[in-house]
Design a protein around this motif. Structure first.
Motif, short mmCIF file in Angstrom:
data_model
loop_
_atom_site.label_atom_id
_atom_site.label_comp_id
_atom_site.label_asym_id
_atom_site.label_seq_id
_atom_site.Cartn_x
_atom_site.Cartn_y
_atom_site.Cartn_z
N GLY A 27 0.81 -1.21 0.00
CA GLY A 27 0.00 0.00 0.00
C GLY A 27 0.85 1.26 0.00
N ASP A 28 2.09 1.15 0.44
CA ASP A 28 2.99 2.30 0.47
C ASP A 28 3.74 2.49 -0.85
N LEU A 51 2.52 -14.02 -2.87
CA LEU A 51 2.35 -12.97 -3.87
C LEU A 51 1.63 -13.49 -5.12
N ARG A 52 1.89 -14.74 -5.47
CA ARG A 52 1.23 -15.34 -6.62
C ARG A 52 -0.27 -15.48 -6.38
N VAL A 53 -0.66 -15.86 -5.16
CA VAL A 53 -2.08 -15.96 -4.82
C VAL A 53 -2.73 -14.58 -4.95
N VAL A 60 -2.47 -7.79 -6.73
CA VAL A 60 -1.14 -7.23 -6.98
C VAL A 60 -0.77 -7.46 -8.44
N LYS A 61 0.07 -6.58 -8.94
CA LYS A 61 0.65 -6.72 -10.27
C LYS A 61 2.15 -6.77 -10.11
N LEU A 73 0.41 -2.85 -5.37
CA LEU A 73 -0.97 -3.11 -4.99
C LEU A 73 -1.92 -2.69 -6.10
N GLU A 74 -2.92 -3.50 -6.34
CA GLU A 74 -4.04 -3.17 -7.22
C GLU A 74 -5.28 -3.21 -6.33
N ALA A 75 -5.70 -2.06 -5.85
CA ALA A 75 -6.75 -2.00 -4.83
C ALA A 75 -8.16 -2.18 -5.37
#
Length: 108
Positions: A27-28, A51-53, A60-61, A73-75
């Motif tokens: 997020g940062d 991270l893969r999950v 996430v990307k 992060l992809e929120a």
């Protein structure tokens, strides 16, 4: 052919406390996996699996920068979670209102 569904949904992805911490870290801003992995008492491979999950759930990307993989992060998929929780807020609000009323009555 039709679109394939993600292997994990948002709810499955955030169910694990390690993945929730990963989302918090990202997020940062974007971070390389090497920096992310030192934040956890597990192997880099284990962090990569988490991270893969998150990536399969669309949370996430990743991108390659030289030999390094960076994650961000992809929120947007969290909106589904927010909408689901919003439904239950009325129950929390009712309980808090009842507690407030009770406390105020006790003080009078």
């Amino acid at each position: 052919m039709g679109e394939t569904l993600p292997k994990y949904d948002v709810f499955q992805a955030i169910a694990d406390p390690t993945r929730r911490k990963l989302l918090h870290l990202l997020g940062d801003g974007e971070l390389p996996v090497t920096v992310i992995s030192v934040q956890f008492p597990m192997s880099r491979t284990a962090v990569s699996k988490h991270l893969r999950v998150l990536a399969e759930a669309g949370l996430v990307k990743d991108r390659k920068v030289g030999r390094e993989t960076r994650y961000r992060l992809e929120a947007e998929p969290l909106r589904e979670l927010q909408q689901w929780l919003a439904y239950f807020e009325r129950y929390w609000d009712n309980k808090l209102a009842a507690l407030k009323q009770y406390v105020e009555e006790e003080n009078n």
